[in-house]
Design a protein around this motif. Sequence first.
Motif: not given
Length: 417
Positions: A381, A285, A282, A385
């Motif tokens: 991802r 990325p 995180r 996120e």
Amino acid sequence: MHEYVIDESLRSNPLHVLLDRRTRHDPYPVLAELRAVSPLRTGDGSLVVGDYENCLAVLRNPAMGSDTLASAGLRGVLPGERQELLDSIFFMDPPDHGRQRRLISKAFTPRITDRFRPWIQGIIDELIDGFRHNGEFDAVDDFAKPMSMRMIGELMSVPSADLDMLREWSDQLALAAEFPALVAGFRSTAMFHPEDFARTDRTGTAMHAYFADLIHKRRRDPGEDLLSSLLSTRDRGDSLARHEVTNVLVTLFAAAHESVTNLISNGILALHRHSDQLAAYRADPSTGRLLVEEVLRYDAPVQLTARVAVSPTVVGGLDVEPGTIVILLLAAANRDSARYPAADEFIADRRTRTMQLAFGAGPHFCIGAAMARLQAELALRAVAERFAEFEVAEESLAYRRHVVVRGLSSMSVRFHL
């Protein structure tokens, strides 16, 4: 679905422990033991290879063929003709393999693959929006599986109304991926139930008929999809015959769905179990591609494969005669500490020049690897996120019975936005 049958005739083979359901949640201690004695001759003269150096060498060795079921030692062991299975590019050797692969590769160029990025992202967003207010989702049934299926549908322009039917077929056909390697490794079909073969026959026949009909329709009305590309591909005056296109579509459909589904779900589980690595990802990325490679290495969606010697060769200092079956434990090789420092640790941004072997190597390197990597990168991802916190309910984990491919049938994830 039936569990594997483990009768006394199989217990003399060192691979039999992989069939045990108790091994399924964590096969890596068993794989480490097999890697430590690699290469290992079995009682029937086969070879089990689990170390990285020798696995890679065998995958790249022209003396090693992939057509195991047609080898003299196994011909007739698998019930039925199985011609459609044997005609798959997965189990094809030169010159037919090189010819088909050259033609198919033209439909998987980086330009074509990258064209699907916005489509993949759109599918991911739509799926997450569908359960984002629930506080919980099943990573397999609600996310990885429908994402993979819809992406393949886009790639082949399959009518959306047919996707549920094809998903059911694909799940059933996954068992066919077990047949060549396990039958070769044990020189027996004893671990399978007769219904396993009957179900696979029915499903394979139905899928071939479906794609043959789709090919007929696409010839009359070509588009921008993979199927149209395969039909129009030419190289050196050569093209794919209709039955070859059908075999390619069935193979790619089942393999892509299986690999991507397992890769994504295995990745979510790895991030849950390694919160420090999730935090590192995180924070940066841009390491998404490294993360995908580490998931492939750490918990490979394809665990093993088989080869057959077509001419005399040497593996790990052992003489190998033509006809010898060689079982390659790809997942064991991917955790070989001789190539990977801290090999049993999950390091999201691991940087290494050593290529993980989940997609194979050499002539049979996975032709759809770039597409699978892209889907996994975008999916992982999105999970990292869009969910401030997420936690896998460990008690919900249920692994499918498969040994060649490794994947979950269910995994409940609780989250906070």
